[in-house]
Design an enzyme around this catalytic site. Structure first.
Site, mmCIF file in Angstrom:
data_model
loop_
_atom_site.group_PDB
_atom_site.id
_atom_site.type_symbol
_atom_site.label_atom_id
_atom_site.label_comp_id
_atom_site.label_asym_id
_atom_site.label_seq_id
_atom_site.Cartn_x
_atom_site.Cartn_y
_atom_site.Cartn_z
ATOM 1 N N ASN A 10 34.292 56.086 82.009
ATOM 2 C CA ASN A 10 34.992 56.228 83.295
ATOM 3 C C ASN A 10 34.039 56.906 84.269
ATOM 4 O O ASN A 10 33.809 58.111 84.183
ATOM 5 C CB ASN A 10 36.256 57.086 83.087
ATOM 6 C CG ASN A 10 36.947 57.413 84.409
ATOM 7 O OD1 ASN A 10 36.687 56.771 85.424
ATOM 8 N ND2 ASN A 10 37.820 58.411 84.388
ATOM 9 N N TRP A 11 33.503 56.113 85.180
ATOM 10 C CA TRP A 11 32.496 56.650 86.097
ATOM 11 C C TRP A 11 33.104 57.446 87.248
ATOM 12 O O TRP A 11 32.375 58.002 88.056
ATOM 13 C CB TRP A 11 31.656 55.502 86.668
ATOM 14 C CG TRP A 11 30.720 54.892 85.669
ATOM 15 C CD1 TRP A 11 30.549 55.253 84.363
ATOM 16 C CD2 TRP A 11 29.819 53.806 85.907
ATOM 17 N NE1 TRP A 11 29.597 54.468 83.777
ATOM 18 C CE2 TRP A 11 29.132 53.572 84.693
ATOM 19 C CE3 TRP A 11 29.525 53.016 87.017
ATOM 20 C CZ2 TRP A 11 28.166 52.568 84.564
ATOM 21 C CZ3 TRP A 11 28.576 52.019 86.896
ATOM 22 C CH2 TRP A 11 27.904 51.806 85.677
ATOM 23 N N GLU A 102 43.691 62.817 86.783
ATOM 24 C CA GLU A 102 43.281 63.012 88.180
ATOM 25 C C GLU A 102 44.185 62.216 89.125
ATOM 26 O O GLU A 102 44.477 62.646 90.236
ATOM 27 C CB GLU A 102 41.797 62.635 88.346
ATOM 28 C CG GLU A 102 40.900 63.681 87.696
ATOM 29 C CD GLU A 102 39.541 63.181 87.240
ATOM 30 O OE1 GLU A 102 39.092 62.105 87.675
ATOM 31 O OE2 GLU A 102 38.922 63.889 86.416
ATOM 32 N N GLY A 239 33.946 60.578 80.555
ATOM 33 C CA GLY A 239 33.665 60.686 81.982
ATOM 34 C C GLY A 239 32.191 60.980 82.217
ATOM 35 O O GLY A 239 31.344 60.096 82.132
ATOM 36 N N GLY A 240 31.883 62.259 82.459
ATOM 37 C CA GLY A 240 30.528 62.678 82.845
ATOM 38 C C GLY A 240 29.411 62.082 81.992
ATOM 39 O O GLY A 240 28.416 61.582 82.536
#
Ligand code: PEP
Length: 256
Positions: A10-11, A102, A239-240
Site C-alpha cells: 500500500n503506497w 486512515e 505500507g512504508g
C-alpha cells in the site's frame, strides 16, 4: 486447505507515476527467480499511477497483481473526486483495499460504507481487502476483539458465503501502522484466529478455511518470517516498507 499468501504494498499518497514505474521495475529486478512461486504480490499505487502500472505489468508480463487503495461504492454520479469501482475494473485492477484505518479515521468512513464498498468491489469481480483494527486505547481497555469482530460482522453483512470465501481481510492494529511498533507474532495470531472463528460462525467452516487474513502494521523484512509463519496469518499488508524495493522484496521472500 492451503491458502496462497498475499503480500500487498500500500503506497498510500507516495510516488508519482514516473517514480511508480521505476519502483515496480526495480522490484521485479531484485526479486530472485522462483521467489514468487508460492506467494501472490499486489501493488496499490495512487490512482494517478494505476494506468501506467497496468501497462507496465501487462506489457512486460510481470507477476504482480494490480491493486487500488480505495473506491466509491456507486458506479457513477455526482461524487466529486471519487473513483468508481467500474473504472478500476476496466483497468484490470484485481484487489481493492477498503476500510483502511486512515480512510475510517481521517475521512470518516463508517462500517456501513465499508460494507457497501465490499459489495461494489465484488460486483465488478475484484477482490476486496477489507481492513479492521483497534486503536491503542481500545487495546489497553481490552476491547480489541469486540472492536475488530464488530467491524467484520458489519463489513460482511449481506455478503454471500462464496463471496466471503474469496476475499481478503487485513488485521491492522491502528497503533502499529507507520509507527515502527508491531504486534508480537503471538498477539497478531490470536486476533487473526479470532477473525477466522468469527467468519466460521457467520459463514461456516469451508468459508473460514478459504478466507485469507493478512497482518498489517510496520511489517519489515526482519519481522515478516515470524509473523507469516503463524497458522492464521496468510500474508501482509505493507505500507512504508513497500516503497523500498529491496525491503519489500525481502518481505516477499519471507521464510526463504
Ligand atoms: C498500511 O499502510 O496499511 C500499513 C500497515 O503501513 P505500515 O506498514 O507503514 O505500518
Amino acid at each position: 486447505m492451503t491458502r496462497t499468501p498475499l503480500i500487498s504494498g500500500n503506497w498510500k499518497m507516495n510516488l508519482n507515476h514516473f517514480e511508480a514505474i521505476q519502483t515496480v521495475q526495480k522490484l521485479h529486478y531484485v526479486i530472485p527467480k522462483g521467489a514468487m512461486d508460492d506467494v501472490e504480490v499486489s501493488i496499490h499505487p495512487p490512482f494517478t499511477d494505476i494506468r501506467s502500472i497496468q501497462t507496465l505489468i501487462e506489457s512486460e508480463d510481470l507477476d504482480f497483481s494490480l491493486g487500488a487503495q480505495h473506491c466509491h461504492f456507486e458506479d457513477t454520479g455526482a461524487f466529486t473526486g471519487e473513483v468508481s469501482p467500474a473504472f478500476l475494473a476496466k483497468l484490470n485492477t484485481r484487489y481493492v483495499i477498503c476500510g483502511h484505518s486512515e480512510r475510517r479515521e481521517v475521512f470518516g468512513e463508517t462500517d456501513e460504507m465499508v460494507n457497501a464498498k465490499v459489495k461494489a468491489i465484488l460486483k465488478y469481480e475484484m477482490t476486496p481487502i477489507m481492513c479492521c483494527g483497534e486503536t491503542l486505547q481500545e487495546r489497553e481497555a481490552g476491547e480489541t476483539e469486540s472492536k475488530v469482530l464488530g467491524q467484520i460482522e458489519a463489513g460482511l453483512a449481506g455478503v454471500s458465503n462464496e463471496q466471503i470465501a474469496s476475499l481478503v481481510i487485513a488485521y491492522e492494529p491502528i497503533w502499529a501502522i507507520g509507527t515502527g511498533k508491531t504486534a508480537t507474532a503471538d498477539d497478531a495470531q490470536t486476533v487473526c484466529a479470532a477473525i477466522r472463528a468469527k467468519v466460521r460462525s457467520m459463514a461456516g467452516d469451508e468459508t473460514a478455511e478459504s478466507v485469507r487474513i493478512q497482518y498489517g502494521g510496520s511489517v519489515k523484512g526482519g519481522n515478516a518470517p515470524e509473523l507469516m509463519s503463524q497458522p492464521d496469518i496468510d500474508g501482509a499488508l505493507v505500507g512504508g516498507a513497500s516503497l523500498d524495493p529491496d525491503e519489500f522484496a525481502s518481505i516477499i521472500q519471507f521464510g526463504r
